[in-house]
Design an enzyme around this catalytic site. Structure first.
Site, PDB file in Angstrom:
ATOM      1  N   ASN A   1      -6.774  11.196  13.851  1.00  0.00           N
ATOM      2  CA  ASN A   1      -7.042  12.043  13.428  1.00  0.00           C
ATOM      3  C   ASN A   1      -7.752  12.651  14.452  1.00  0.00           C
ATOM      4  O   ASN A   1      -7.256  14.230  14.114  1.00  0.00           O
ATOM      5  CB  ASN A   1      -6.510  12.071  11.856  1.00  0.00           C
ATOM      6  CG  ASN A   1      -4.848  12.002  10.704  1.00  0.00           C
ATOM      7  OD1 ASN A   1      -4.505  11.955  11.859  1.00  0.00           O
ATOM      8  ND2 ASN A   1      -5.160  12.099  10.014  1.00  0.00           N
TER       9      ASN A   1
ATOM     10  N   GLU B   1      -3.039   5.322  -2.072  1.00  0.00           N
ATOM     11  CA  GLU B   1      -3.658   5.976  -1.666  1.00  0.00           C
ATOM     12  C   GLU B   1      -3.052   7.436  -2.352  1.00  0.00           C
ATOM     13  O   GLU B   1      -2.192   7.404  -2.552  1.00  0.00           O
ATOM     14  CB  GLU B   1      -3.109   6.245   0.076  1.00  0.00           C
ATOM     15  CG  GLU B   1      -3.892   7.773   0.421  1.00  0.00           C
ATOM     16  CD  GLU B   1      -2.446   8.070   2.062  1.00  0.00           C
ATOM     17  OE1 GLU B   1      -3.786   8.984   2.887  1.00  0.00           O
ATOM     18  OE2 GLU B   1      -2.057   8.204   2.336  1.00  0.00           O
TER      19      GLU B   1
ATOM     20  N   HIS C   1     -15.599   6.809   2.247  1.00  0.00           N
ATOM     21  CA  HIS C   1     -15.462   6.858   4.044  1.00  0.00           C
ATOM     22  C   HIS C   1     -16.363   8.672   4.180  1.00  0.00           C
ATOM     23  O   HIS C   1     -17.107   8.617   5.061  1.00  0.00           O
ATOM     24  CB  HIS C   1     -13.760   6.963   4.067  1.00  0.00           C
ATOM     25  CG  HIS C   1     -13.666   7.191   5.472  1.00  0.00           C
ATOM     26  ND1 HIS C   1     -13.897   8.555   6.600  1.00  0.00           N
ATOM     27  CD2 HIS C   1     -14.383   7.046   7.146  1.00  0.00           C
ATOM     28  CE1 HIS C   1     -13.567   8.805   7.291  1.00  0.00           C
ATOM     29  NE2 HIS C   1     -14.160   8.229   7.897  1.00  0.00           N
TER      30      HIS C   1
ATOM     31  N   ARG D   1       1.305  -0.960  -0.216  1.00  0.00           N
ATOM     32  CA  ARG D   1      -0.730  -0.250  -0.798  1.00  0.00           C
ATOM     33  C   ARG D   1       1.077   1.322   0.266  1.00  0.00           C
ATOM     34  O   ARG D   1       1.849   1.303   0.979  1.00  0.00           O
ATOM     35  CB  ARG D   1      -0.787  -0.377   1.088  1.00  0.00           C
ATOM     36  CG  ARG D   1      -2.033   1.196   0.901  1.00  0.00           C
ATOM     37  CD  ARG D   1      -1.088   2.473   2.533  1.00  0.00           C
ATOM     38  NE  ARG D   1      -2.460   3.075   2.397  1.00  0.00           N
ATOM     39  CZ  ARG D   1      -1.952   4.361   3.546  1.00  0.00           C
ATOM     40  NH1 ARG D   1      -1.167   4.835   3.681  1.00  0.00           N
ATOM     41  NH2 ARG D   1      -2.814   5.365   3.311  1.00  0.00           N
TER      42      ARG D   1
ATOM     43  N   ASP E   1       1.672   5.322   0.683  1.00  0.00           N
ATOM     44  CA  ASP E   1       1.259   6.217   0.762  1.00  0.00           C
ATOM     45  C   ASP E   1       0.950   7.470   0.293  1.00  0.00           C
ATOM     46  O   ASP E   1       2.008   7.827  -0.162  1.00  0.00           O
ATOM     47  CB  ASP E   1       1.795   6.471   2.192  1.00  0.00           C
ATOM     48  CG  ASP E   1       1.282   7.121   3.143  1.00  0.00           C
ATOM     49  OD1 ASP E   1      -0.249   7.520   3.515  1.00  0.00           O
ATOM     50  OD2 ASP E   1       2.396   8.569   3.375  1.00  0.00           O
TER      51      ASP E   1
ATOM     52  N   ASP F   1     -13.471   9.842  -0.332  1.00  0.00           N
ATOM     53  CA  ASP F   1     -14.533  10.143  -0.754  1.00  0.00           C
ATOM     54  C   ASP F   1     -15.655   9.377  -0.282  1.00  0.00           C
ATOM     55  O   ASP F   1     -16.979   9.359   0.571  1.00  0.00           O
ATOM     56  CB  ASP F   1     -14.708   9.758  -2.395  1.00  0.00           C
ATOM     57  CG  ASP F   1     -14.206  11.008  -2.734  1.00  0.00           C
ATOM     58  OD1 ASP F   1     -13.443  11.822  -2.381  1.00  0.00           O
ATOM     59  OD2 ASP F   1     -14.441  11.384  -3.922  1.00  0.00           O
TER      60      ASP F   1
END
Length: 608
Positions: A401, A299, A328, A261, A263, A326
């Protein structure tokens, strides 16, 4: 069987001794400090490489490279740094681990159900060895892919991993290289693929000695939030690109990961064509991908659909899939009502945006973003199959976050949240759960790190200042309650409590998620390889309808995202594979839908 990735960087075991290599084109002399002995000068070649073969060197030896300014630094391609990022590197023998997964070839992407985890907080021990013992629980749940947050060596004993500086060295706080290999091997034994999260857009702010040792690794012509960008397209860029291509291949070949994945590729600055993302994807697909399933997930906040294009056979040309923020964001607004920050872009029609994300992948496909002050965002994605999108209700980012690491269960309408999970897990998208999400974990996932004193203070102050723009933290006393990222207590509070899943509402939620995954596996997965494009969606008041063509089958969803019961709703065609909260209403065979009601049907052979 043994697996070794051969590369020009770092320490390479030979039949007799070790070859040490360091790239520094502008340095007249680099020396090797081996086992605390006086430094030995490396031999400089015209191409900027400095090398030395030491016949008496062995696996387990500690070494550093000494720079012209007199400082001695760890190997940028260290395979292990036992004493953290400022200490000496250790010569590792990749052949020492005996693999027993010779028949493993991975799994098709259409079978993917992803579980994102952080090694340090997934278990109380926070190690590769402890995480390995829990893999059987994930396999039993119906997970097929474990996605591990970055493990490349980062400063200190706690961190999310996105500030790594030694990209070939698993962080020693988690265990040894062989411990990580045993984790991957055990996953394969259980039929689980393993993806590794890698960071190729920057190095962390502490422990990165490349600025002084090999400044050509950076290109001041491109500036990023972390300073000068990694040099993917400037002078001497070929060796820098090779470093990262080798890193990607290293994790796949030497550690047997099933993919990566990548980042925040939107933060990579590279004007080359092919760019570094395309080059890495090609290297993986044309290398280890010839013999086994290798998957690359991106990502990309820019919603770059071009990276997700398929060929005539429906196979990815570049990347396999992208994290779908989007979906999420729309789901979050829909079930919580939260419209702060980037959620404001989805506040005008959260249900419509959620429906578009389910049907077409991206919500933003080129239209302006109000949150980005009118900047156009995204590329058309409706032609892509849903498997090009990894979609989720929570991730480490969206939980961590938040100031207090809140999980969504404490923020959302319970009925609407369950409806969102049903939509996601019974859609053609590749679903992802964040660790603990499967049982609605009560533990937070906070932002934590372990930087040196001055940087630690700056990070703590900066995080609290960042939340000052929100009304809830306008008061200084409120900001002071935000946990200190560098405190050990912040890290400890983020560790999962595995006992929760055995009791009360956590056990019930685990059963709910397990049921959905079982239905997905039985009814949805067999048809996913036949999907060639996206779906369609309609909004009728508080009712959302979504429809996907899966070759000879159609998958349909009907959901009431309102707060009140609805009557007179026309049903959808096909065999119901999941229903909740609906009943027939009267002789006209229309439906009565409770708030959060869901009906999912599968219609095979295109009848009707």
């Amino acid at each position: 069987m043994n697996h070794v990735h051969a590369m020009p960087f770092g320490a390479t075991l030979l039949d007799a001794g070790v070859r040490f290599s360091y790239w520094a084109p502008d340095a007249s002399q680099i020396a090797l400090e081996l086992g605390g002995q006086p430094p030995l000068p490396l031999q400089r070649a015209d191409d900027g490489w400095h090398r030395l073969e030491v016949a008496e060197a062995r696996a387990g030896d500690r070494y550093r490279f000494c720079l012209p300014d007199g400082s001695c630094v760890p190997d940028p391609a260290s395979r292990r740094n036992p004493d953290d990022v400022h200490g000496a590197s250790e010569v590792i023998d990749p052949r020492a681990y005996e693999w027993h997964d010779d028949e493993w070839r991975g799994r098709p992407w259409t079978e993917a159900v992803i579980y994102e985890l952080h090694i340090g907080t997934f278990t109380p021990e926070g190690t590769f060895a402890a995480a390995r013992k829990r893999l059987i629980d994930l396999a039993a749940l119906g997970i097929s892919v474990v996605e591990v947050m970055p493990v490349a060596d980062f400063p200190g004993k706690q961190g999310w991993g996105y500030d790594g500086v030694l990209l070939f060295a698993p962080d020693a706080s988690y265990g040894t290289p062989d411990d990580l290999k045993a984790f991957v091997n055990a996953a394969h034994d259980l039929g689980l693929m393993v993806l590794l999260d890698v960071v190729y857009n920057h190095f962390g702010p502490e422990g990165n000695y490349l600025h002084s040792g090999s400044p050509f690794f950076f290109n001041a012509a491109h500036q990023t939030p972390w300073g000068s960008a990694i040099n993917y397209d400037g002078e001497q860029a070929r060796t820098v690109r090779d470093f990262f291509v080798h890193n990607a291949l290293f994790w796949i070949e030497e550690y047997r990961f099933d993919g990566l994945r990548m980042d925040a590729i939107h933060a990579i600055r590279d004007d080359s064509r092919p760019d570094i993302v395309e080059e890495i994807c090609t290297a993986l697909r044309e290398g280890p991908g010839r013999d086994r399933h290798i998957h690359i997930v991106l990502e990309n906040d820019a919603n770059g659909a071009r990276y997700l294009e398929r060929d005539a056979k429906g196979q990815p040309r570049i990347a396999t899939a992208q994290w779908n923020d989007d979906l999420h964001h729309a789901a979050h607004v829909l079930v919580t009502g939260d419209t702060d920050g980037y959620y404001a872009d989805y506040a005008d029609d959260p249900m419509g945006h959620f429906g578009r994300a389910l049907a077409e992948g991206f919500v933003f496909q080129g239209q302006p973003s109000a949150f980005r002050k009118g900047e156009a965002r995204g590329e058309p994605s409706a032609h892509l199959p849903s498997s090009a999108f990894v979609s989720f209700v929570q991730t480490h980012d969206q939980v961590g976050n938040r100031a207090f690491g809140d999980r969504i269960e404490g923020l959302a309408d319970p009925a609407l949240l369950r409806a969102a999970y049903a939509c996601l897990l019974l859609s053609p998208h590749v679903p992802m759960l964040f660790m603990g999400e499967e049982y609605a974990a009560a533990t937070p996932f906070l932002y934590f790190c372990d930087f040196g004193h001055e940087l630690a203070a700056a990070v703590s102050a900066g995080r609290r200042a960042e939340f000052g723009q929100f009304a809830a933290f306008a008061d200084e006393a409120a900001r002071a309650r935000i946990p200190d990222p560098n405190a050990a207590s912040t890290f400890e509070a983020s560790k999962l409590n595995w006992q929760e899943r055995l009791h009360g509402p956590h056990r019930d939620f685990l059963a709910f998620i397990s049921e959905l995954l079982a239905i997905r596996r039985r009814f949805v997965v067999p048809h996913l390889a036949n999907q060639r494009g996206g779906g369609q969606h309609w909004r009728e008041g508080d009712v959302l309808r979504v429809d996907w063509s899966l070759g000879s089958a159609r998958l349909r969803q009907l959901i009431n995202f309102g707060k009140k019961p609805l009557t007179g709703i026309q049903p959808i065609l096909g065999q119901p594979i999941y229903t909740n909260g609906l009943a027939m209403a009267g002789h006209n065979e229309t439906l009565r839908l409770a708030p959060g009601a869901v009906c999912v049907t599968l219609q095979e052979n295109n009848h009707g």
